[in-house]
Design an enzyme around this catalytic site. Structure first.
Site, PDB file in Angstrom:
ATOM      1  CB  THR A   9      -0.965   0.107   1.166  1.00  0.00           C
ATOM      2  OG1 THR A   9      -1.779   1.247   1.136  1.00  0.00           O
ATOM      3  CG2 THR A   9      -0.086   0.079   2.383  1.00  0.00           C
ATOM      4  CG  ASN A  11      -4.281   5.001   2.653  1.00  0.00           C
ATOM      5  OD1 ASN A  11      -3.748   5.370   3.664  1.00  0.00           O
ATOM      6  ND2 ASN A  11      -5.377   5.210   1.984  1.00  0.00           N
ATOM      7  CB  VAL A  12       0.189   7.817   5.259  1.00  0.00           C
ATOM      8  CG1 VAL A  12       0.799   8.005   6.470  1.00  0.00           C
ATOM      9  CG2 VAL A  12       1.014   8.317   4.163  1.00  0.00           C
ATOM     10  CE  LYS A  14      -5.810   0.834   1.996  1.00  0.00           C
ATOM     11  NZ  LYS A  14      -5.700   0.274   0.636  1.00  0.00           N
ATOM     12  CD  GLU A  42      -4.480   1.425 -15.380  1.00  0.00           C
ATOM     13  OE1 GLU A  42      -5.598   1.907 -15.490  1.00  0.00           O
ATOM     14  OE2 GLU A  42      -3.994   0.944 -16.168  1.00  0.00           O
ATOM     15  CG  ASP A  71      -9.080  -2.476  -3.337  1.00  0.00           C
ATOM     16  OD1 ASP A  71      -8.080  -1.257  -3.567  1.00  0.00           O
ATOM     17  OD2 ASP A  71     -10.134  -2.319  -3.745  1.00  0.00           O
ATOM     18  CB  SER A  72     -10.219  -0.971   2.224  1.00  0.00           C
ATOM     19  OG  SER A  72      -9.211  -0.104   2.024  1.00  0.00           O
ATOM     20  CE1 TYR A 156     -15.585   9.088   1.026  1.00  0.00           C
ATOM     21  CE2 TYR A 156     -13.820   7.333   0.905  1.00  0.00           C
ATOM     22  CZ  TYR A 156     -14.698   8.379   0.514  1.00  0.00           C
ATOM     23  OH  TYR A 156     -14.592   8.311  -0.768  1.00  0.00           O
ATOM     24  CG  ASP A 157     -11.578   6.383   9.806  1.00  0.00           C
ATOM     25  OD1 ASP A 157     -12.246   5.465   9.334  1.00  0.00           O
ATOM     26  OD2 ASP A 157     -10.492   6.263  10.020  1.00  0.00           O
TER      27      ASP A 157
HETATM   28  O1  LIG Z   1      -4.369   1.102  -2.996  1.00  0.00           O
HETATM   29  P1  LIG Z   1      -3.440   1.764  -1.847  1.00  0.00           P
HETATM   30  O2  LIG Z   1      -2.069   2.012  -2.291  1.00  0.00           O
HETATM   31  O3  LIG Z   1      -3.338   0.631  -0.841  1.00  0.00           O
HETATM   32  O4  LIG Z   1      -4.144   3.010  -1.294  1.00  0.00           O
HETATM   33  P2  LIG Z   1      -5.568   3.663  -1.730  1.00  0.00           P
HETATM   34  O5  LIG Z   1      -5.738   4.791  -0.611  1.00  0.00           O
HETATM   35  O6  LIG Z   1      -5.596   4.230  -3.103  1.00  0.00           O
HETATM   36  O7  LIG Z   1      -6.396   2.533  -1.161  1.00  0.00           O
HETATM   37  P3  LIG Z   1      -7.538   1.864  -1.745  1.00  0.00           P
HETATM   38  O8  LIG Z   1      -7.542   1.830  -3.322  1.00  0.00           O
HETATM   39  O9  LIG Z   1      -7.639   0.544  -1.268  1.00  0.00           O
HETATM   40  O10 LIG Z   1      -8.933   2.903  -1.553  1.00  0.00           O
HETATM   41  C1  LIG Z   1      -9.200   2.772  -0.005  1.00  0.00           C
HETATM   42  C2  LIG Z   1      -9.955   3.946   0.223  1.00  0.00           C
HETATM   43  O11 LIG Z   1     -11.124   3.901   0.860  1.00  0.00           O
HETATM   44  C3  LIG Z   1     -11.185   4.416   2.125  1.00  0.00           C
HETATM   45  N1  LIG Z   1     -11.007   3.771   3.159  1.00  0.00           N
HETATM   46  C4  LIG Z   1     -10.427   2.497   3.319  1.00  0.00           C
HETATM   47  N2  LIG Z   1     -10.368   2.053   4.815  1.00  0.00           N
HETATM   48  C5  LIG Z   1     -10.613   3.130   5.316  1.00  0.00           C
HETATM   49  C6  LIG Z   1     -10.664   3.311   6.921  1.00  0.00           C
HETATM   50  O12 LIG Z   1     -10.366   2.392   7.658  1.00  0.00           O
HETATM   51  N3  LIG Z   1     -11.172   4.597   7.127  1.00  0.00           N
HETATM   52  C7  LIG Z   1     -11.690   5.387   6.159  1.00  0.00           C
HETATM   53  N4  LIG Z   1     -11.737   5.266   5.066  1.00  0.00           N
HETATM   54  C8  LIG Z   1     -11.049   4.124   4.582  1.00  0.00           C
HETATM   55  C9  LIG Z   1     -10.316   5.640   1.863  1.00  0.00           C
HETATM   56  O13 LIG Z   1     -10.568   6.782   1.175  1.00  0.00           O
HETATM   57  C10 LIG Z   1      -9.144   4.931   1.053  1.00  0.00           C
HETATM   58  O14 LIG Z   1      -8.395   5.836   0.358  1.00  0.00           O
HETATM   59 MG   LIG Z   2      -5.655   2.350  -4.348  1.00  0.00          MG
END
Ligand SMILES: O=P(O)(O)OP(=O)(O)OP(=O)(O)OC[C@H]1O[C@@H](n2cnc3c(O)ncnc32)[C@H](O)[C@@H]1O
Ligand SMILES: [Mg+2]
Length: 202
Positions: A9, A11-12, A14, A42, A71-72, A156-157
């Site tokens: 990931t 995402n900081v 995560k 992608e 993926d979340s 979205y927390d």
């Molecule tokens: O793909 P990576 O590199 O892991 O980073 P990303 O931010 O693009 O991650 P995702 O594609 O899985 O998109 C997940 C999004 O869903 C939201 N999200 C996921 N988990 C969350 C959480 O625990 N709390 C709040 N929002 C969350 C948040 O906006 C994330 O950017």
């Molecule tokens: Mg992503």
């Protein structure tokens, strides 16, 4: 020796949660933020699971190691499941949490609280060269608030109300979030695979 795992990931928020969740098991977490040159993957899948597999397999190939991808996202019933797999870039490619939140709140204007049901999803894929990829999932149920509240967490927390805590996800401490989150629940399902995951040293 400290055991190590790579989470695929960038995402900081995560990456931090995986650190918190795994450091108590004595596992050191590396994320793609530690490898600035690694390629972007992608996210072309139509489900969280598909995207988690895409990310995990691409990075397992790149690192020649076992990796976990997350993926979340958030699914809102009144919006037919949106933002869903588009959660990160719902308001545009820049992936801005504030703009994403503003867009969701705008779309939910006038929808009463009891119809603002939503859930967070987390799909985790474990992949390595020569290994069959596995996927686990976790969810967390709640409601979308009318205004953001709280400073903790990410994404979205601030607009996700957790009924059993009486607070938004962003008002919970990291320990509290890690007890109930979609991510924690998915990770718990990987428990049985831990030995294999962290012993995959070449
Ligand atoms: O793909 P990576 O590199 O892991 O980073 P990303 O931010 O693009 O991650 P995702 O594609 O899985 O998109 C997940 C999004 O869903 C939201 N999200 C996921 N988990 C969350 C959480 O625990 N709390 C709040 N929002 C969350 C948040 O906006 C994330 O950017
Ligand atoms: Mg992503």
């Amino acid at each position: 020796m400290m055991k190590q795992v790579i989470i695929a990931t960038k995402n900081v928020g995560k990456a931090r949660e995986f650190q918190e969740l795994l450091e108590k098991k004595g596992i050191e977490v590396k994320s793609l933020l530690d490898f600035p040159n690694c390629p972007d993957v992608e996210e072309t899948g139509s489900t969280f699971a598909e995207n988690a597999v895409l990310k995990a397999e691409a990075m397992a190939h790149y690192f020649h190691a076992i990796v976990i991808a997350d993926d979340s996202g958030l699914s809102i019933d009144a919006l037919d499941g949106r933002p869903g797999v588009y959660s990160a870039r719902y308001a545009g490619e820049e992936k801005n949490d504030q703009k994403n939140i503003a867009k969701v709140l705008e779309e939910l204007k006038g929808v009463p609280f009891e119809k603002r049901t939503a859930r967070f999803h987390c799909a985790l894929a474990v992949a390595a060269p020569g290994r069959r990829t596995t996927v686990v999932e976790g969810t967390c149920e709640g409601y979308i608030t009318e205004v953001p509240k709280g400073e903790n967490g990410f994404g979205y927390d601030p607009i996700f109300y957790v009924p059993q805590k009486g607070k938004t996800m962003a008002e919970l401490s990291k320990e509290e979030k890690n007890q109930i989150s979609h991510r924690a629940k998915a990770l718990a399902k990987l428990e049985k695979q831990w030995d294999e995951i962290i012993n995959d040293k070449e």
